[in-house]
Structures are given as C-alpha cells and as structure tokens.
Design a protein around this motif. Sequence first.
Motif, PDB file in Angstrom:
ATOM      1  N   CYS A 137       0.777  -1.054   0.070  1.00 45.76           N
ATOM      2  CA  CYS A 137       0.049  -0.111   0.283  1.00 45.76           C
ATOM      3  C   CYS A 137       0.938   1.382  -0.140  1.00 45.76           C
ATOM      4  CB  CYS A 137      -0.903   0.027   0.966  1.00 45.76           C
ATOM      5  SG  CYS A 137      -2.133  -1.356   1.279  1.00 45.76           S
ATOM      6  N   ASP A 138       2.005   1.188   0.301  1.00 50.16           N
ATOM      7  CA  ASP A 138       3.175   2.209   0.342  1.00 50.16           C
ATOM      8  C   ASP A 138       2.514   3.372   1.204  1.00 50.16           C
ATOM      9  OD1 ASP A 138       5.187   3.809  -0.418  1.00 50.16           O
ATOM     10  OD2 ASP A 138       4.316   4.802  -2.115  1.00 50.16           O
ATOM     11  N   PHE A 139       2.375   3.217   2.426  1.00 47.07           N
ATOM     12  CA  PHE A 139       1.693   4.140   3.309  1.00 47.07           C
ATOM     13  C   PHE A 139       2.702   5.282   3.613  1.00 47.07           C
ATOM     14  CE2 PHE A 139      -0.379   0.128   4.821  1.00 47.07           C
ATOM     15  CZ  PHE A 139      -1.567   0.384   4.595  1.00 47.07           C
ATOM     16  N   ALA A 140       1.957   6.508   3.339  1.00 46.04           N
ATOM     17  CA  ALA A 140       2.842   7.804   3.774  1.00 46.04           C
ATOM     18  C   ALA A 140       2.501   8.135   5.022  1.00 46.04           C
ATOM     19  CB  ALA A 140       2.331   8.833   2.781  1.00 46.04           C
ATOM     20  N   GLY A 141       3.254   9.312   5.623  1.00 42.02           N
ATOM     21  CA  GLY A 141       3.065   9.751   7.071  1.00 42.02           C
ATOM     22  C   GLY A 141       3.346   9.026   8.193  1.00 42.02           C
ATOM     23  N   LEU A 142       4.267   7.800   8.023  1.00 35.35           N
ATOM     24  CA  LEU A 142       4.536   7.060   9.176  1.00 35.35           C
ATOM     25  C   LEU A 142       5.323   7.692  10.217  1.00 35.35           C
ATOM     26  CD1 LEU A 142       5.068   3.771   7.543  1.00 35.35           C
ATOM     27  CD2 LEU A 142       3.061   4.380   8.535  1.00 35.35           C
ATOM     28  N   ASP A 143       6.375   8.780   9.978  1.00 29.43           N
ATOM     29  CA  ASP A 143       6.578   9.382  11.016  1.00 29.43           C
ATOM     30  C   ASP A 143       5.574   9.996  11.863  1.00 29.43           C
ATOM     31  OD1 ASP A 143       9.230   8.544  10.201  1.00 29.43           O
ATOM     32  OD2 ASP A 143       9.597  10.362   9.035  1.00 29.43           O
ATOM     33  N   GLU A 144       4.722  10.777  11.256  1.00 29.64           N
ATOM     34  CA  GLU A 144       3.845  11.457  11.838  1.00 29.64           C
ATOM     35  C   GLU A 144       2.996  10.153  12.866  1.00 29.64           C
ATOM     36  OE1 GLU A 144       0.651  14.182  13.405  1.00 29.64           O
ATOM     37  OE2 GLU A 144       3.116  14.395  12.542  1.00 29.64           O
ATOM     38  N   TRP A 145       2.709   9.167  12.196  1.00 28.05           N
ATOM     39  CA  TRP A 145       1.824   8.106  12.969  1.00 28.05           C
ATOM     40  C   TRP A 145       2.388   7.769  14.030  1.00 28.05           C
ATOM     41  CZ3 TRP A 145       3.800   2.955  13.246  1.00 28.05           C
ATOM     42  CH2 TRP A 145       3.064   2.034  13.845  1.00 28.05           C
ATOM     43  N   GLU A 146       3.966   7.524  13.898  1.00 33.49           N
ATOM     44  CA  GLU A 146       4.905   7.121  15.197  1.00 33.49           C
ATOM     45  C   GLU A 146       4.547   8.230  16.132  1.00 33.49           C
ATOM     46  OE1 GLU A 146       9.094   5.015  16.196  1.00 33.49           O
ATOM     47  OE2 GLU A 146       8.510   5.374  14.182  1.00 33.49           O
ATOM     48  N   ILE A 184      -3.317  10.211   7.567  1.00 33.85           N
ATOM     49  CA  ILE A 184      -2.757   8.735   8.060  1.00 33.85           C
ATOM     50  C   ILE A 184      -3.794   7.891   8.658  1.00 33.85           C
ATOM     51  CG2 ILE A 184      -0.430   9.984   8.532  1.00 33.85           C
ATOM     52  CD1 ILE A 184      -1.079   9.873  11.340  1.00 33.85           C
ATOM     53  N   SER A 185      -5.017   8.111   7.939  1.00 39.57           N
ATOM     54  CA  SER A 185      -6.330   7.472   8.646  1.00 39.57           C
ATOM     55  C   SER A 185      -5.900   5.864   8.546  1.00 39.57           C
ATOM     56  CB  SER A 185      -7.344   7.686   8.205  1.00 39.57           C
ATOM     57  OG  SER A 185      -7.476   7.364   7.030  1.00 39.57           O
ATOM     58  N   ILE A 186      -5.483   5.359   7.704  1.00 37.34           N
ATOM     59  CA  ILE A 186      -5.329   3.790   7.533  1.00 37.34           C
ATOM     60  C   ILE A 186      -4.306   3.348   8.588  1.00 37.34           C
ATOM     61  CG2 ILE A 186      -4.439   1.875   6.192  1.00 37.34           C
ATOM     62  CD1 ILE A 186      -5.828   3.192   3.728  1.00 37.34           C
ATOM     63  N   PRO A 187      -3.121   3.805   8.734  1.00 38.18           N
ATOM     64  CA  PRO A 187      -2.070   3.179   9.803  1.00 38.18           C
ATOM     65  C   PRO A 187      -2.460   3.591  11.001  1.00 38.18           C
ATOM     66  CG  PRO A 187      -0.967   4.938   8.190  1.00 38.18           C
ATOM     67  CD  PRO A 187      -2.343   4.549   7.646  1.00 38.18           C
ATOM     68  N   LEU A 188      -3.245   4.686  11.140  1.00 37.53           N
ATOM     69  CA  LEU A 188      -3.743   4.943  12.392  1.00 37.53           C
ATOM     70  C   LEU A 188      -5.125   4.124  12.945  1.00 37.53           C
ATOM     71  CD1 LEU A 188      -3.120   7.207  14.235  1.00 37.53           C
ATOM     72  CD2 LEU A 188      -5.048   8.514  13.396  1.00 37.53           C
ATOM     73  N   GLN A 189      -5.877   3.369  11.981  1.00 44.60           N
ATOM     74  CA  GLN A 189      -6.743   2.381  12.272  1.00 44.60           C
ATOM     75  C   GLN A 189      -6.273   1.159  12.842  1.00 44.60           C
ATOM     76  OE1 GLN A 189     -10.177   2.324   9.324  1.00 44.60           O
ATOM     77  NE2 GLN A 189      -9.130   3.854   8.293  1.00 44.60           N
ATOM     78  N   VAL A 190      -4.955   0.645  11.943  1.00 41.43           N
ATOM     79  CA  VAL A 190      -4.259  -0.412  12.142  1.00 41.43           C
ATOM     80  C   VAL A 190      -3.984  -0.249  13.880  1.00 41.43           C
ATOM     81  CG1 VAL A 190      -2.437  -1.807  11.545  1.00 41.43           C
ATOM     82  CG2 VAL A 190      -3.937  -0.660   9.828  1.00 41.43           C
ATOM     83  N   LEU A 191      -3.343   0.674  13.845  1.00 42.90           N
ATOM     84  CA  LEU A 191      -2.790   0.918  15.453  1.00 42.90           C
ATOM     85  C   LEU A 191      -3.819   0.824  16.302  1.00 42.90           C
ATOM     86  CD1 LEU A 191      -0.219   1.502  17.526  1.00 42.90           C
ATOM     87  CD2 LEU A 191      -0.874   3.983  16.943  1.00 42.90           C
ATOM     88  N   ALA A 192      -5.056   1.727  16.269  1.00 41.64           N
ATOM     89  CA  ALA A 192      -5.949   1.481  17.137  1.00 41.64           C
ATOM     90  C   ALA A 192      -6.580   0.160  17.526  1.00 41.64           C
ATOM     91  CB  ALA A 192      -7.008   2.703  16.752  1.00 41.64           C
ATOM     92  N   LEU A 193      -6.921  -0.287  16.292  1.00 32.89           N
ATOM     93  CA  LEU A 193      -7.283  -1.821  16.172  1.00 32.89           C
ATOM     94  C   LEU A 193      -6.469  -2.829  16.995  1.00 32.89           C
ATOM     95  CD1 LEU A 193      -9.837  -3.589  15.151  1.00 32.89           C
ATOM     96  CD2 LEU A 193      -8.263  -4.332  13.117  1.00 32.89           C
ATOM     97  N   ALA A 194      -5.161  -2.665  16.797  1.00 35.05           N
ATOM     98  CA  ALA A 194      -4.060  -3.568  17.608  1.00 35.05           C
ATOM     99  C   ALA A 194      -4.024  -3.144  19.005  1.00 35.05           C
ATOM    100  CB  ALA A 194      -2.557  -3.270  17.016  1.00 35.05           C
ATOM    101  N   ILE A 195      -4.278  -1.965  19.255  1.00 33.95           N
ATOM    102  CA  ILE A 195      -4.325  -1.767  20.860  1.00 33.95           C
ATOM    103  C   ILE A 195      -5.647  -2.228  21.375  1.00 33.95           C
ATOM    104  CG2 ILE A 195      -4.582   0.108  22.423  1.00 33.95           C
ATOM    105  CD1 ILE A 195      -2.924   1.853  20.631  1.00 33.95           C
ATOM    106  N   PHE A 196      -6.726  -2.018  20.463  1.00 39.83           N
ATOM    107  CA  PHE A 196      -8.113  -2.507  21.013  1.00 39.83           C
ATOM    108  C   PHE A 196      -8.033  -4.043  21.317  1.00 39.83           C
ATOM    109  CE2 PHE A 196     -12.317  -4.223  19.897  1.00 39.83           C
ATOM    110  CZ  PHE A 196     -13.161  -3.686  20.946  1.00 39.83           C
ATOM    111  N   ASP A 197      -7.575  -4.750  20.292  1.00 39.44           N
ATOM    112  CA  ASP A 197      -7.604  -6.260  20.379  1.00 39.44           C
ATOM    113  C   ASP A 197      -6.681  -6.857  21.354  1.00 39.44           C
ATOM    114  OD1 ASP A 197      -9.263  -6.628  18.242  1.00 39.44           O
ATOM    115  OD2 ASP A 197      -7.832  -6.980  16.644  1.00 39.44           O
ATOM    116  N   GLY A 198      -5.489  -6.172  21.659  1.00 41.41           N
ATOM    117  CA  GLY A 198      -4.431  -6.482  22.712  1.00 41.41           C
ATOM    118  C   GLY A 198      -5.019  -6.407  24.098  1.00 41.41           C
ATOM    119  N   VAL A 199      -5.649  -5.070  24.168  1.00 42.92           N
ATOM    120  CA  VAL A 199      -6.353  -4.917  25.358  1.00 42.92           C
ATOM    121  C   VAL A 199      -7.576  -5.991  25.759  1.00 42.92           C
ATOM    122  CG1 VAL A 199      -7.764  -3.183  26.780  1.00 42.92           C
ATOM    123  CG2 VAL A 199      -5.776  -2.503  25.648  1.00 42.92           C
ATOM    124  N   LEU A 200      -8.183  -6.172  24.916  1.00 40.34           N
ATOM    125  CA  LEU A 200      -9.276  -7.083  25.149  1.00 40.34           C
ATOM    126  C   LEU A 200      -8.729  -8.553  25.600  1.00 40.34           C
ATOM    127  CD1 LEU A 200     -12.378  -6.508  22.909  1.00 40.34           C
ATOM    128  CD2 LEU A 200     -11.728  -5.511  25.095  1.00 40.34           C
TER     129      LEU A 200
END
Length: 919
Positions: free
Chosen positions: A472-481, A596-612
């Motif tokens: 997908c060649d995601f852009a904005g990963l520095d901002e994401w991190e 950066i909404s796609i990588p942001l969704q991936v991060l939020a989903l990982a946090i949510f799944d891990g917490v549960l």
Amino acid sequence: RKQSSTPRENQPEKGVNFAGANQEIEMLKDGSGDVMTTPIIARTWGQRSWICRKPEWPERDEAEFARGKAELQSMRFDALSFDGDVLQHLALEIFMELDVVEKLDVSITKLKAFIMAVRHSMFDNPYHNWEHAFDVTQTVYSLGLASGTFGRLETVEQYALILSALCHDLEHPGVNNPFLVSTKSALAMLYNDQSVLENHHCCRAFQIMCHKEVGLLEELSPADYFKLRKVMISNILATDMARHAEYMRRLQALTTPPDEQGEAASDPPPEPDSLFYMEILIKCADTSNVLKPFDVARKWAMRVTDEFFLQGDMERANGMDVTATCDRTTQSRVALQKGFIDKVIGPYYKQVALFLPAMATIVSQIEVNRACWDRYNDNMLVEELGNSYLPELPGLLNQEPMNLRVVTWNIAAVNNNPFEYWITHQSREYARLMHDVQVFIDNPENKDFEVCSIISEEMVAELRAELEASACDFAGLDEWEHRWNTEYKHRLAVKEFLKDKAIGSKRLISMPDRITNTINSEGRIFMRPSVISMFEANMGSVDKWWKMWLDFMFHSEVHTLDRLCPGVYNCMAPVQMIQPIKNSKYPAISVEEEAISIPLQVLALAIFDGVLVHILNTVAPQTWQPIKQSLCQAFNQNKGQEVISILNRSYHDADVIFIQEAAAGFVDSAKAGLGKHYMVLRPYLLDGYRNQNSIILARKSRFVEGSTIDVTEHVCRLAGGGKWTAPGDLCVMAMKGVDGSRYLLASFHGDTNGLATVPVLKALDEAVNCSYKDHILIFGLDANTHKNHTPTTQGVQEFHTKFTKMGFSSCWGASPTLKTWTTRNARTYLQPQLQKAVGMADAARKGDVNLKDWIIVYTHQLIAKNSERDNTGARRFDEDMVFPTLTFPSDHAIVSTLLTRAHNPDEPPEDGQTLLPGQ
C-alpha cells in the motif's frame, strides 16, 4: 512481500497475486516441478460457488437413461423432455461413447465434478439454461458423427469440441451482448465490448476445469492442454452471432466454383483446417432448434422468444430503446421464427450442406419446419403448448389470484462478534464472565494499565516495519509514530482508550473491525485473531495473540469481491482492505488524521484487540475461550444451517421469504438447503465486505421460473444511487406468478438510524408508477425504525404516517405500536462501540426494543392478515426473552403474514380513502 509464516494448509490456494481482474488461468509449478493450475481470481455475474455446495452426483433413472441413450446420436433428441439429472448422466455417456475418457486417461470422478459444476453454474433462464447447454452438446455429438467430422479430429480435439459445446453459454445472463454494452456492464468493460459473453463463457469454463475441486485437465500433457485450450476458445468465440457474416463469406468462398465467382474470383481458398470444421459444427448446434422435429423446435421457439421479451421488458423499465426483436408489444413469436429462418440461418445451412454434403438430409428438416410455421400464429402456439410447456413460462396462465404467505427475517445478529449481544445462555459461566468483564470496564480502579504495557515498543516497531513493507505504500508513518508516542502510548487502557468517545466518533476501531473481522475469501473464511471475532485458536497470552494478529493482517492472502465490479475478486492482505476515513463524512477526525487514517486505524485496532485479550485472560483465564467456542458454533459455524433448518421446519408453507443481512455465502447455502422448493434470488451486486445482503426466496410452485428480472439497480438509481444504498442492501425482482399476475418483490435492510427507508420506499413507488404499473408490490424489510423520531432517527409512527400517505399499508395494521416490537437486544462491553453497551441487569429493559421489521404493500392491491412474530424458531414469541439465543441465531424476530387481494387490485382508492388491513 515477505513470505507468510502461516502453515501451507491454512493459506489460500497457491496462485498469482492479482491486482484487479487478471483474465487468464496461470500455469504454475510447485516446488517439485509438477505443473499445477490455479483458478483466476475474477468471477463475473456473482459468486457461483457450486464448489461450496458440493452437490452429489445423482442416482440414475435407468428407464429414462435408456430412453435418452437410444436417441443420443439422433437429431430427434428432445432435451426438454428429460429431467436435469438424467441429462447429467447422458452428458457423461457422450464422453464415454467417444472413448476420450480411456484414450486421454480422463478421471471419471473429475469429469462428473465438471459436469455438475457446469449445470449448477447455468442460470434459470427460459432459453439459455442447463437444458440448452446439454442440447447443444448432444447436437454437436450427433452432427459430428453424421457429417464425418469426428473422423478428421484428433482425440484431444474431439474432447475439446464436446467440452466447448457444454460450456458455450456458461453463466449466460439471459441478455445479449448489445444489451451489456449499452448498460456499460462490468463484463462489457472487462472485454472491451468484444464478444463479451463468449469471452466470459471461455473464462469461466477454464476457471471450473482448473479449480482444485475439479482438476479436469491435470492429466493432460502440456501440448494437449494448449491444443485443447486453443480449440475451446476458437469454438466458443465462433458462437458470437456478430461473426455470422464472416463464416458465411468463408463458406461461400469454399463452396462456390471459381468460374461462378466472377470478377471477385481470386486464388482458391486454402483447405480448411480442423478448427474450421469444429467452428462450423458448433455454430450449427447452437442454432439447431430449426433442424429438430417441429414438435421439438416449437418448444425451443417459445423459450427463446420469451427470453427476448424479458430483455425487452428490462430495456423498457430502464428507459432504454427496446430492441426490435425483444419488444413483446409489437413482435410475433411466429414471425420471429420465420424471419430467422429466411434471412439468417436458412442461407447458412444451405452453405453448410454444400460444404458437408453428408449433412444435406439433416438440413432439409429446416424446409419442413418453415412450412409448418406458415400454418401457425401465436394464439395457436399458445393453445397447443398450454398444457405442457407453458406452465413454466410467464404471463400465459389464467388462474384465480393467489393468497400468499409472506415472511421477512433479518438473520444477521452475531455475524462476526460472538460476544456483541447479551444472549439467553444456559451456562452460568457465561453470566459470570460477562459480569466480571462489565465490572472490570465500569470500575477498573487500580486494575487499569497503560497501553504500552500491552503494546510494547518492540511491537510498534514490528507494526511499522510491516506497514513500510506493505504494497500500500503508506505515507506519513513518522507522523503516525509521533502520535503513538504522544497520544496513545501512555493512556490508561480502559479509562482513556476503550472509553474515549472521540475514538468512537472517529471510527478508528469500528471501521477496520467491520472490514477485517471476518472475510469471505471465495468460500474460505478468514477471521482476525481477536476476542470479538469467531477466531478460535489459543489466545492465552498477548504474545501468542500478537504473532497471529500480525501475520493475519499483513500476510494472509484473501480473495474479496470487488465493490465496483460485480463478481470480480481481488487478491490482497487484510490491511489493504482498510479504507481511509474522510473528514467530510466523519468531522471528528481531523484533516491531518485523515491523511494517515489507515495506519492510524491499524494501530487503534491492534491496541483494542490486545487490551481485550489481556482483560479476558485476567478475569477468566480458564473459561473465556471455551465459552467463546460454544458461541462460535451457535452463531457462526452452524448459523446458516440453523437458519435454513428453522425455515424448513417452521415456515415450509411460506410462498415468499425476504432475507436481510445475509452473508454472501448464505446464497449458496440457501440454494442447497431450500432450492428444491424455492428460487433463491439475489441482487446483481453482492457485498462481500460487510456481508449484509438482502435476498428473496420465491416458491417455485407459485412463481414462474425464468420470468425473473433483476431491477435492483433501477430502483437504486431512483433512490439516489449510492446515497441511501450500498451493494447488497436492496434486492428487487420483477417476476410472474402462476396466476398470471406480475409481481415486484423487494427485500431491504436500512441504515442504523432508518433514514434510508423512506427514500427507498419512495423509489419503489416511483418505479411501480413509472415502469411497473401492472405489478403487485410486496416489500419485506428491516426498516430500522425506532420508538422516538428525531432529525437523525426514523420513528415508528412517523414512518407509518409517511407510507400511509403514499397509499401503502403494512402487516401491523392501522396503528402499529411498540407492543409488536421485533428486536430486543443489548450490546455487551465486548464490542468496539462502548457508548452503546448496556449492563447485564438492564439488558431486557434498556436495550434495543423496537419495531423494526415490516411487510409493506399497496392498500389497493393487498390486505395483510394474521400477522405473527417469532423469536424462538417455532412460530412462538416469548415476550420476556432477550435474543439471539443458542437456538435462535438472530436479534430480529421473524415476521409473517397472509396477503390476500384487495377488492379492486387494479385501481387505487379514491382521494381520501385508505383501506386498512381488516377493512
């Protein structure tokens, strides 16, 4: 892309990573060097998953088989006089008699699987159906023997010719190439308007032959494979009538002596090769109805003209110019046959008789039939065939108006998340688990923990590496991190993450969860490793979960239906399916976050799944996974069969069943479990992402098979295109009843707040008044109406008032109230939208208790009587029960009613007069 670490047996079939719709079968080699075939990841005209149904080879009716075998080499054979099962056996017999099975070492088992696949891939058209596919195959066999053509062919060419005939109209939609081009269909786009259907038939034939469940061509040598492929493509493309003049010219050049060619004479044409002989033969077979005895020919004439007229009906309904030969208002069936013989096919057969003199006697039958047509008119045709063939044709019966038992049911409920709703469960452990989770989330106190204690820096680094390596060649990963470090890392997992309403408003968890939770990949189901999916592998620790989660998101290859191209599959990883979240639609998300909404969704989903995973392993480490498995069995693994079982057991008397929010795969399950008595009707576009599809089951003894026109797209356009409906939400079919009446059947699932329901109803009303004035409308729907009406929520009373003013009435009578509620469910704390969670003690009182499910008709057409609700699957309704339950897998009650004709079904009531049910 990195090599997946998923075990080979759990991966999709080996193949090419298609970016879009690659249109060829790829020949691949595995590690051993053996040639293996891989099916294309593109299907047009919807998912015809006969493989998922795995129909069994039918038992042979010896008497009927013997009758058919006796005529198998004759032009007197009447395919329409045999059952479809018998035709399967006779198709196999043709291959056996040609001896290609033994000479080419063809597996009988694989050949049977292929024949079954072809039969189950044919549509229920009046003409282009399984009977026609067999008829052409048998005729090719008969003509090949009579003309001596088989003697010119190699064994593999004989094999390819019979396969071509069987597949020459595979998945024919009942409309012609010009119609597909004019409507800018996906098929026309795919094949650049050139021999659209014929290219599709070829493509689908090789998809099936090369499917792992068939493997028909595996025993062929590479040389024989490519020869067979060349022959089949050439033969099937030859059946395009747009090339008819080309073949006439070639035949004339071969059969006209040089001294008669005049100035146009040139060098004599080269001796035709075996391909030309086969092309001529299959063209003859494809139009051979005129060569059959007249009693057979006239039955086919009725079928083909009826299919023409159905296309004309569709053109008229969609505001198109009606094709001259398809206009039932101006054309005569008999005149069409005479014109076809005189101007098109008669001259062709004269040339064929000159080219293949052995066929001259057979071709002479056309003159006999032409003379017979001179003695006929349409009325005579209808009168003579009325007691045999016509009961299967639309608009030709004259019975009393039908009373119809109609059912509507939204079957979705727990499609993906087994913990989403409070359910009636027999296990005390379930109640204890859900109580403890609720207490933990309501009052975490000192049990709360920082997000970074679950999602470590190492895990975030791994996640970024996967995002960077993704196609997908995601852009904005520095901002994401940066946002991870400043906004999410040190949040308290429960108080500041799970309960953060802003995250819910931005859809950072609910949106990617909806897409990746459960993915139907051409009949195989992929589930995200999560507490809130049907994934059942061991998630006894965060470490175990994380490895599986990362591998699923980035390395699973899933084949998903393309939302914009019907039936086309795209091959991708789940992370590639996630869509950007637009600020214009969800203002809570900033423009910067949108980027950066796609990588942001991936991060939020990982946090949510891990917490549960952490919370459940904390409160119930020994019991939560066994409880989840019991829910998975009830609401996922066995859900489709349970739905079918309820319908078979309790609603076997239903004439029409409207289904909403069905998974794409349920269509094939319904055909297998209910197809004996019902036509299973689905819209042209299915939703393979959300799996929320509306379908219609119409009883075969009450409605005419082959009379169906899919008018879903027409109604969707009237409703504003994609403004109010997504693919699969709406299904609208125009069809004939055995009483001679025309019906418009519609099934619909509205948006969460019910705002789409009135626009869709208005679109149906406009469609009836403008295009389907002689149709009786029956509309089964989940209207998503609510107790209270607001600017953003459709209320029950307001909805009733609106449709009453439009001339409609419903199964709930003159004054529908919440006393006839059809949903009573409440969301738990184990789902992405915690703002909708309801505590255990309030589940029955504060949950979603609303009247959402309706059956709507025109007041001047039909009256609804004896309306019932059912939340048990046994035609009983328990007023005190929360559902779904382990035996009733839906959060919507089944609604049924008896529809009888109003006094003046053809005339609307006078102004100010409204006939309500019971009046």
